[in-house]
Design a protein around this motif. Structure first.
Motif, short mmCIF file in Angstrom:
data_model
loop_
_atom_site.label_atom_id
_atom_site.label_comp_id
_atom_site.label_asym_id
_atom_site.label_seq_id
_atom_site.Cartn_x
_atom_site.Cartn_y
_atom_site.Cartn_z
N LEU A 181 56.22 28.02 13.10
CA LEU A 181 56.71 26.73 12.63
C LEU A 181 56.24 25.60 13.53
CD1 LEU A 181 58.50 25.17 10.63
CD2 LEU A 181 60.44 25.62 12.15
N VAL A 182 56.27 25.84 14.83
CA VAL A 182 55.76 24.84 15.78
C VAL A 182 54.27 24.60 15.56
CG1 VAL A 182 55.25 24.42 18.22
CG2 VAL A 182 57.50 25.27 17.54
N LEU A 183 53.51 25.67 15.43
CA LEU A 183 52.06 25.55 15.27
C LEU A 183 51.68 24.75 14.03
CD1 LEU A 183 49.28 26.41 16.38
CD2 LEU A 183 49.47 28.50 15.00
N LEU A 184 52.44 24.90 12.97
CA LEU A 184 52.13 24.22 11.72
C LEU A 184 52.33 22.71 11.79
CD1 LEU A 184 53.65 26.74 9.13
CD2 LEU A 184 51.23 26.39 9.69
N GLN A 185 52.88 22.21 12.89
CA GLN A 185 53.05 20.77 13.05
C GLN A 185 51.76 20.09 13.51
OE1 GLN A 185 56.12 19.82 11.91
NE2 GLN A 185 56.22 22.07 11.66
N GLY A 229 46.19 21.67 23.91
CA GLY A 229 46.59 20.30 24.16
C GLY A 229 45.53 19.30 23.79
N TRP A 230 44.29 19.62 24.10
CA TRP A 230 43.16 18.76 23.76
C TRP A 230 42.91 18.76 22.26
CZ3 TRP A 230 40.04 16.04 27.32
CH2 TRP A 230 38.88 15.46 26.80
N ALA A 231 42.92 19.95 21.66
CA ALA A 231 42.66 20.07 20.23
C ALA A 231 43.70 19.32 19.40
CB ALA A 231 42.63 21.54 19.82
N ALA A 232 44.95 19.29 19.87
CA ALA A 232 45.99 18.60 19.14
C ALA A 232 45.73 17.10 19.04
CB ALA A 232 47.34 18.85 19.81
N VAL A 233 45.00 16.55 20.01
CA VAL A 233 44.70 15.12 20.02
C VAL A 233 43.40 14.83 19.28
CG1 VAL A 233 44.12 13.14 21.50
CG2 VAL A 233 45.95 14.72 22.17
N PHE A 234 42.35 15.61 19.54
CA PHE A 234 41.02 15.29 19.04
C PHE A 234 40.59 16.12 17.82
CE2 PHE A 234 40.80 13.98 23.56
CZ PHE A 234 40.46 12.64 23.37
N GLY A 235 41.31 17.22 17.54
CA GLY A 235 40.90 18.07 16.43
C GLY A 235 39.61 18.80 16.68
N SER A 236 39.24 18.97 17.95
CA SER A 236 38.00 19.65 18.34
C SER A 236 38.11 19.99 19.82
CB SER A 236 36.79 18.76 18.10
OG SER A 236 36.85 17.59 18.91
N LEU A 237 37.11 20.67 20.34
CA LEU A 237 37.05 20.99 21.76
C LEU A 237 35.84 20.31 22.40
CD1 LEU A 237 37.94 24.81 21.75
CD2 LEU A 237 39.42 22.88 22.36
N SER A 238 35.86 20.24 23.72
CA SER A 238 34.76 19.68 24.49
C SER A 238 34.74 20.39 25.83
CB SER A 238 34.95 18.16 24.66
OG SER A 238 36.02 17.90 25.54
N PRO A 239 33.78 20.07 26.72
CA PRO A 239 33.74 20.79 28.01
C PRO A 239 35.03 20.69 28.83
CG PRO A 239 31.66 19.66 27.64
CD PRO A 239 32.58 19.23 26.53
N ALA A 240 35.74 19.57 28.77
CA ALA A 240 36.93 19.40 29.61
C ALA A 240 37.98 20.48 29.37
CB ALA A 240 37.53 18.01 29.41
N PRO A 241 38.43 20.72 28.13
CA PRO A 241 39.44 21.75 27.93
C PRO A 241 38.91 23.16 28.18
CG PRO A 241 38.72 20.89 25.81
CD PRO A 241 38.16 19.99 26.87
#
Length: 315
Positions: free
Chosen positions: A131-135, A179-191
């Protein structure tokens, strides 16, 4: 029937006189012990990579603060999924736990709950986690579901490899991606760098934890990095914590973090160095204390990242 009808007392290494044992109804206490509610350090260690990642994402996005709703969701998810993971682990390890002094008083081997009751409780906790993930956004949902693979295989690793702590790191550090994906909807080197740093950190702190059980583990055939490193544990911790620090610093750099984020990382080095210096691998009580102190380390890094985000937008 989900509720237990038997409470034979707390787990041997649990916090004494915790609210679980003093305030919860007797029938609920075994489930709280299955989920390790009386030992919050477990969900803090699962939560920190999530919150670190959310804070780095705030820096990269030019926000003054990590998304508060995301922080709440990660908190609830960490408590639920840590509890589910512990329940799953106890179901698989009941025969081993029954033979180890520190764990034989856990709810399943102690007869406080049946295996079917534990399975039902596992499902309830997993549904809360879902349920949390679906948010979150679609990318984060898929990424979160992928975390179930390392979670599922971790309990088996202590039987087949000297590096079960590595696989714990795969699972416990997954929040560094979330945490990063929740903001940007993608990944990058930082996360990604944060994730690999989290793995090194996890191997380090769980090696300290595993030294509590090394004698019993040798008798029952359980493997661990504590047994692998032995008297070389301190040099191994220096290497692991050093790698974690370098990777965290690179993650901050790729997120365009400022000096306060790096000041937090440097302050964290002091804390990790203290762990290595004072560690006595033959003192089980001290090993547990040092393991729990990694919750403080999490606060140090998070404070540095959040402060940097605030200053970055002039707040």
């Amino acid at each position: 029937m989900l509720f237990s009808t038997k409470d034979t007392g707390p787990v041997a290494d649990a916090v004494k006189q915790h609210w679980v044992d003093t305030r919860l109804p007797a029938g609920l206490r075994p489930y709280a012990r299955l989920a390790r509610w009386e030992r919050p350090i477990g969900w803090w260690l699962l939560l920190w990579p999530c919150w670190w990642s959310a804070a780095l994402a705030a820096i990269a996005a030019g926000n003054g603060w990590p998304n508060p709703w995301h922080l709440v969701l990660f908190f609830v998810g960490a408590v639920a999924m840590r509890g589910a993971g512990c329940t799953y682990n106890d179901l698989l390890d009941v025969d081993i736990d029954a033979r180890v002094e520190r764990t034989r008083s856990r709810p399943i081997p102690a007869g406080q709950v049946t295996k079917n009751q534990a399975r039902s409780f596992l499902i309830v906790q997993a549904l809360i986690g879902l349920l949390v993930l679906l948010q979150f956004n679609t990318f984060s949902i898929v990424l979160g579901l992928a975390s179930l693979l390392p979670v599922a295989i971790y309990p088996f690793m202590k039987r087949i490899t000297n590096w079960p702590q590595l696989f714990l790191g795969f699972a416990f550090s997954w929040g560094a991606l979330m945490g990063w994906a929740a903001v940007f909807g993608s990944l990058s080197p930082a996360p990604v760098l944060l994730y690999f740093g989290g793995i090194c950190w996890t191997i380090g702190y769980d090696t300290i934890y595993a030294h509590q059980d090394k004698d019993d583990d040798a008798l029952v055939g359980v493997r661990s990095t504590a047994r692998l490193f032995g008297n070389r544990t301190k040099p191994a911790l220096i290497a692991l914590y050093g790698c974690a620090t370098v990777l965290f610093s690179l993650a901050a750099a790729f997120a365009d973090a400022g000096p306060l984020a790096f000041a937090g990382i440097l302050a964290g080095v002091v804390h990790l160095g203290w762990q290595v210096i004072v560690l006595d691998i033959d003192d089980g009580d001290q090993c547990l204390k040092l393991f729990r102190s990694n919750g403080t380390y999490g606060w140090i890094l998070f404070a540095g990242f959040v402060t940097d985000a605030l200053v970055g937008v002039g707040l």
